[in-house]
Write an enzyme that holds these catalytic residues in place. Structure first.
Site, PDB file in Angstrom:
ATOM      1  N   GLU A 131       0.827  -1.220   0.000  1.00 20.38           N
ATOM      2  CA  GLU A 131       0.000   0.000   0.000  1.00 20.38           C
ATOM      3  C   GLU A 131       0.862   1.271   0.000  1.00 20.38           C
ATOM      4  O   GLU A 131       0.533   2.260  -0.658  1.00 20.38           O
ATOM      5  CB  GLU A 131      -0.913  -0.004   1.237  1.00 20.38           C
ATOM      6  CG  GLU A 131      -1.877   1.149   1.319  1.00 20.38           C
ATOM      7  CD  GLU A 131      -2.829   1.195   0.132  1.00 20.38           C
ATOM      8  OE1 GLU A 131      -3.724   0.359   0.054  1.00 20.38           O
ATOM      9  OE2 GLU A 131      -2.655   2.077  -0.737  1.00 20.38           O
ATOM     10  N   GLY A 136       1.986   7.580  -0.853  1.00 23.10           N
ATOM     11  CA  GLY A 136       2.202   7.703   0.594  1.00 23.10           C
ATOM     12  C   GLY A 136       1.047   7.191   1.432  1.00 23.10           C
ATOM     13  O   GLY A 136       0.726   6.007   1.405  1.00 23.10           O
ATOM     14  N   GLY A 189      12.197  14.982   4.344  1.00 17.37           N
ATOM     15  CA  GLY A 189      12.095  13.516   4.225  1.00 17.37           C
ATOM     16  C   GLY A 189      11.179  13.058   3.105  1.00 17.37           C
ATOM     17  O   GLY A 189      10.759  11.905   3.078  1.00 17.37           O
ATOM     18  N   GLU A 192      13.541  10.909  -2.504  1.00 11.98           N
ATOM     19  CA  GLU A 192      14.237   9.621  -2.507  1.00 11.98           C
ATOM     20  C   GLU A 192      15.682   9.834  -2.096  1.00 11.98           C
ATOM     21  O   GLU A 192      16.211  10.956  -2.169  1.00 11.98           O
ATOM     22  CB  GLU A 192      14.203   9.020  -3.917  1.00 11.98           C
ATOM     23  CG  GLU A 192      12.826   8.658  -4.399  1.00 11.98           C
ATOM     24  CD  GLU A 192      12.127   7.665  -3.476  1.00 11.98           C
ATOM     25  OE1 GLU A 192      12.633   6.548  -3.306  1.00 11.98           O
ATOM     26  OE2 GLU A 192      11.078   8.008  -2.919  1.00 11.98           O
ATOM     27  N   LYS A 207       5.374   4.378  -9.767  1.00 14.35           N
ATOM     28  CA  LYS A 207       4.052   4.294  -9.115  1.00 14.35           C
ATOM     29  C   LYS A 207       2.952   4.060 -10.151  1.00 14.35           C
ATOM     30  O   LYS A 207       2.026   3.280  -9.915  1.00 14.35           O
ATOM     31  CB  LYS A 207       3.787   5.574  -8.324  1.00 14.35           C
ATOM     32  CG  LYS A 207       4.720   5.710  -7.118  1.00 14.35           C
ATOM     33  CD  LYS A 207       4.740   7.125  -6.589  1.00 14.35           C
ATOM     34  CE  LYS A 207       5.633   7.254  -5.375  1.00 14.35           C
ATOM     35  NZ  LYS A 207       5.972   8.649  -5.044  1.00 14.35           N
TER      36      LYS A 207
HETATM   37  P1  NDP Z   1      15.917   6.012   3.980  1.00 17.42           P
HETATM   38  O1  NDP Z   1      17.128   6.139   3.142  1.00 17.42           O
HETATM   39  O2  NDP Z   1      15.586   7.112   4.916  1.00 17.42           O
HETATM   40  O3  NDP Z   1      15.992   4.660   4.838  1.00 17.42           O
HETATM   41  C1  NDP Z   1      16.571   3.475   4.402  1.00 17.42           C
HETATM   42  C2  NDP Z   1      17.309   2.869   5.565  1.00 17.42           C
HETATM   43  O4  NDP Z   1      17.790   1.578   5.203  1.00 17.42           O
HETATM   44  C3  NDP Z   1      18.523   3.698   5.988  1.00 17.42           C
HETATM   45  O5  NDP Z   1      18.588   3.795   7.391  1.00 17.42           O
HETATM   46  C4  NDP Z   1      19.684   2.864   5.437  1.00 17.42           C
HETATM   47  O6  NDP Z   1      20.873   3.055   6.139  1.00 17.42           O
HETATM   48  C5  NDP Z   1      19.161   1.463   5.620  1.00 17.42           C
HETATM   49  N1  NDP Z   1      19.837   0.464   4.808  1.00 17.42           N
HETATM   50  C6  NDP Z   1      20.492   0.597   3.648  1.00 17.42           C
HETATM   51  N2  NDP Z   1      20.976  -0.587   3.230  1.00 17.42           N
HETATM   52  C7  NDP Z   1      20.604  -1.495   4.152  1.00 17.42           C
HETATM   53  C8  NDP Z   1      20.804  -2.901   4.300  1.00 17.42           C
HETATM   54  N3  NDP Z   1      21.462  -3.587   3.390  1.00 17.42           N
HETATM   55  N4  NDP Z   1      20.302  -3.502   5.379  1.00 17.42           N
HETATM   56  C9  NDP Z   1      19.627  -2.810   6.321  1.00 17.42           C
HETATM   57  N5  NDP Z   1      19.406  -1.475   6.245  1.00 17.42           N
HETATM   58  C10 NDP Z   1      19.884  -0.834   5.166  1.00 17.42           C
HETATM   59  O7  NDP Z   1      14.716   5.738   2.999  1.00 17.42           O
HETATM   60  P2  NDP Z   1      13.159   6.000   3.228  1.00 17.42           P
HETATM   61  O8  NDP Z   1      12.768   5.563   4.583  1.00 17.42           O
HETATM   62  O9  NDP Z   1      12.810   7.356   2.783  1.00 17.42           O
HETATM   63  O10 NDP Z   1      12.542   5.018   2.132  1.00 17.42           O
HETATM   64  C11 NDP Z   1      12.456   3.628   2.350  1.00 17.42           C
HETATM   65  C12 NDP Z   1      11.622   3.023   1.236  1.00 17.42           C
HETATM   66  O11 NDP Z   1      10.324   3.608   1.265  1.00 17.42           O
HETATM   67  C13 NDP Z   1      12.149   3.285  -0.181  1.00 17.42           C
HETATM   68  O12 NDP Z   1      11.834   2.180  -0.984  1.00 17.42           O
HETATM   69  C14 NDP Z   1      11.358   4.502  -0.623  1.00 17.42           C
HETATM   70  O13 NDP Z   1      11.257   4.595  -2.019  1.00 17.42           O
HETATM   71  C15 NDP Z   1      10.028   4.206   0.001  1.00 17.42           C
HETATM   72  N6  NDP Z   1       9.167   5.338   0.241  1.00 17.42           N
HETATM   73  C16 NDP Z   1       9.629   6.454   0.879  1.00 17.42           C
HETATM   74  C17 NDP Z   1       8.785   7.500   1.157  1.00 17.42           C
HETATM   75  C18 NDP Z   1       9.227   8.745   1.836  1.00 17.42           C
HETATM   76  O14 NDP Z   1       8.420   9.678   1.947  1.00 17.42           O
HETATM   77  N7  NDP Z   1      10.469   8.826   2.317  1.00 17.42           N
HETATM   78  C19 NDP Z   1       7.362   7.445   0.777  1.00 17.42           C
HETATM   79  C20 NDP Z   1       6.970   6.211   0.121  1.00 17.42           C
HETATM   80  C21 NDP Z   1       7.852   5.212  -0.139  1.00 17.42           C
HETATM   81  P3  NDP Z   1      21.875   4.242   5.645  1.00 17.42           P
HETATM   82  O15 NDP Z   1      21.106   5.510   5.796  1.00 17.42           O
HETATM   83  O16 NDP Z   1      23.010   4.114   6.560  1.00 17.42           O
HETATM   84  O17 NDP Z   1      22.191   3.922   4.198  1.00 17.42           O
HETATM   85  N1  HSE Z   2      10.062  10.525  -3.014  1.00 11.61           N
HETATM   86  C1  HSE Z   2       8.694  10.151  -3.036  1.00 11.61           C
HETATM   87  C2  HSE Z   2       7.852  11.373  -3.281  1.00 11.61           C
HETATM   88  C3  HSE Z   2       8.318   9.514  -1.726  1.00 11.61           C
HETATM   89  O1  HSE Z   2       8.352  12.489  -3.158  1.00 11.61           O
HETATM   90  O2  HSE Z   2       6.682  11.223  -3.617  1.00 11.61           O
HETATM   91  C4  HSE Z   2       6.917   8.954  -1.726  1.00 11.61           C
HETATM   92  O3  HSE Z   2       6.832   7.853  -2.559  1.00 11.61           O
END
Ligand code: NDP
Ligand code: HSE
Length: 440
Positions: A131, A136, A189, A192, A207
């Site tokens: 989802e 989001g 935040g 990407e 998406k």
């Molecule tokens: P972040 O970069 O903030 O978080 C990813 C985390 O995973 C970081 O803490 C990173 O560590 C860690 N990481 C990297 N490699 C590994 C590994 N091999 N094992 C364990 N941990 C690892 O990303 P987001 O939280 O923003 O996004 C996460 C997912 O959600 C992505 O697929 C994104 O596209 C999706 N998403 C994000 C949204 C948003 O608003 N941010 C909205 C919708 C979807 P380090 O930082 O040290 O590399």
């Molecule tokens: N980077 C993405 C955006 C996060 O700005 O919409 C949500 O998928």
């Protein structure tokens, strides 16, 4: 409902992962009261276990060892929030092989390798819930898969990237520069890890591939989608558009024609400032879906950020724990690509209206030359705009708006404009999208 805790293992303790941990740790009692489910965050895996995070975890659950999650038989649900397409895919496959249902927000991975992962999940008799991958916090996947299940979906018009919408809104409403707005979106935040994916339109295409796949029932890959980003948008064009009654949005559009052709595209689009999508600002997303029975529907909410995205992830955890996701996932069958690839329409075949800006010499006969090029390609003008300018270079922007015309005619006209001596720089061309609006 069972009193036994549902144990959850989270991989990726970044922006979204922190939001998920926060909800599970702080709102467990409320979720239990509403659903009868006791959810327990049993393990959090991240490569960096020292970094300061916005959420304090109970002692002993944070680790860098993925195997400690995989090998824990009591963990039923694995959440992948790492991002990217390589390691994340391995993590999801390992989770499925270890007997865990998977929750993810990873649209890039699902758009590129969704069918392979869904097949692996079917084989393991597990499910993948996603989802949070689109729009989001808006429950758009659930809306399409259940709420609109009776409908043959005809079209999707979506603002699907919060970062781009934030940038375009701030350029338009606050006169901010592209770079300033992007930096703010990163700090909040929304962006990407590699923000190029946001601004070049590919995140929206990921998406759209997911939404179109579940809406039209066939595997759609990002390569099926025509993509243009917002990286070259000039604030001046946003202002001219506004003056002419248009608002600029990065739109993701999926349309199915009556003869079964699919047109899929992501590009900057001028839409009427009176359209509801024009009023969607900042990190908000909105999706208008047209179904044969329901007509037009509209979904609106925060499209990015820690807590809205975590809201969708936790909704998936609850749906899995209740046993609903698995039943629905069993019916996630997408027509293989070889059956539909001939149905994907090319952008050249599409008709649109266009905004064209030409920087031209300020001298007699200029508009006559512009009109001749348009007439040579059977393109009809619907509007023109030229402001008086006083500059030493004697170059003025001339804006023309066309009636509906085919993309290939515009492409040919742009090539001819570029050959004219009076045209002083590369023409700017932005599609005008007339979004249908249901009314009585
Ligand atoms: P972040 O970069 O903030 O978080 C990813 C985390 O995973 C970081 O803490 C990173 O560590 C860690 N990481 C990297 N490699 C590994 C590994 N091999 N094992 C364990 N941990 C690892 O990303 P987001 O939280 O923003 O996004 C996460 C997912 O959600 C992505 O697929 C994104 O596209 C999706 N998403 C994000 C949204 C948003 O608003 N941010 C909205 C919708 C979807 P380090 O930082 O040290 O590399
Ligand atoms: N980077 C993405 C955006 C996060 O700005 O919409 C949500 O998928």
């Amino acid at each position: 409902m069972s009193e036994k805790a549902i144990k959850i293992g989270l991989v990726g303790f970044g922006t979204v992962g922190s939001g998920v941990a926060k909800i599970l740790l702080e709102d467990g009692d409320y979720i239990k009261a509403r659903t009868g489910l006791k959810l327990e965050l049993a393990r959090v895996v991240d490569i960096d276990t020292k970094k300061e995070r916005p959420v304090k975890l109970p002692a002993g659950i944070l680790t860098s060892d993925l195997n400690s999650l995989l090998n824990d038989k009591d963990i039923q649900i694995g959440i992948e929030l790492v991002g990217g397409t390589k390691i994340a895919k391995e993590i999801q496959l390992k989770m499925l092989a270890a007997g865990k249902d998977v929750v993810t927000a990873n649209k890039a991975l699902l758009a590129e390798h969704g069918n392979e992962l869904y097949t692996a999940a079917h084989k393991a008799d597990k499910c993948i819930a996603f989802e949070a991958s689109c729009a989001g916090g808006i429950p758009i996947i659930s809306a399409i898969r259940t709420g609109l299940a009776a409908n043959r979906i005809k079209a999707i018009y979506g603002i699907l990237n919060g970062t781009c919408n934030y940038i375009l809104s701030n350029m338009s409403k606050k006169d901010e520069s592209f770079r300033t707005a992007l930096k703010q979106a990163q700090d909040k935040g929304y962006a990407e890890a590699d923000p190029a994916l946001d601004i070049n339109g590919h995140d929206s295409a990921h998406k759209l591939a997911i939404l179109a796949s579940i809406s039209f029932g066939c595997e759609i890959l990002p390569s099926d989608i025509f993509v243009e980003g917002i990286e070259n948008i000039d604030i001046v064009d946003i202002r001219y558009g506004k003056e002419m009654g248009y608002t600029l949005k990065l739109l993701a559009i999926g349309q199915k024609t009556d003869d079964g052709k699919l047109f899929l595209r992501v590009h900057p689009s001028f839409i009427s400032s009176d359209n509801a999508l024009a009023r969607v600002d900042g990190p908000f997303n909105a999706i208008s879906i047209f179904g044969h029975a329901v007509g037009q529907t509209m979904f609106y909410g925060r499209g990015a950020g820690m807590m809205p995205t975590a809201s969708a992830v936790v909704a998936d955890i609850i749906e899995i724990a209740m046993g609903n996701s698995k039943k629905l996932f069993k019916h996630l069958t997408l027509e293989p690509r070889n059956k539909i690839s001939s149905s994907i329409g090319k952008i050249d075949e599409l008709a649109s209206r266009f905004y064209i800006k030409l920087k031209v010499s300020d001298k007699p006969g200029v508009f006559a030359q512009i009109c001749t090029v348009l007439a040579n390609h059977e393109i009809s003008l619907s509007g023109v705009l030229q402001h008086e300018e006083h500059n030493t270079a004697n170059v003025v922007p001339a804006i023309v708006i066309t009636h509906l015309t085919q993309q290939k005619k515009i492409t040919a006209a742009l090539a001819d404009f570029a050959k004219l001596e009076i045209v002083k720089s590369k023409p700017v061309c932005i599609r005008i999208v007339d979004i249908p609006e249901d009314s009585d």
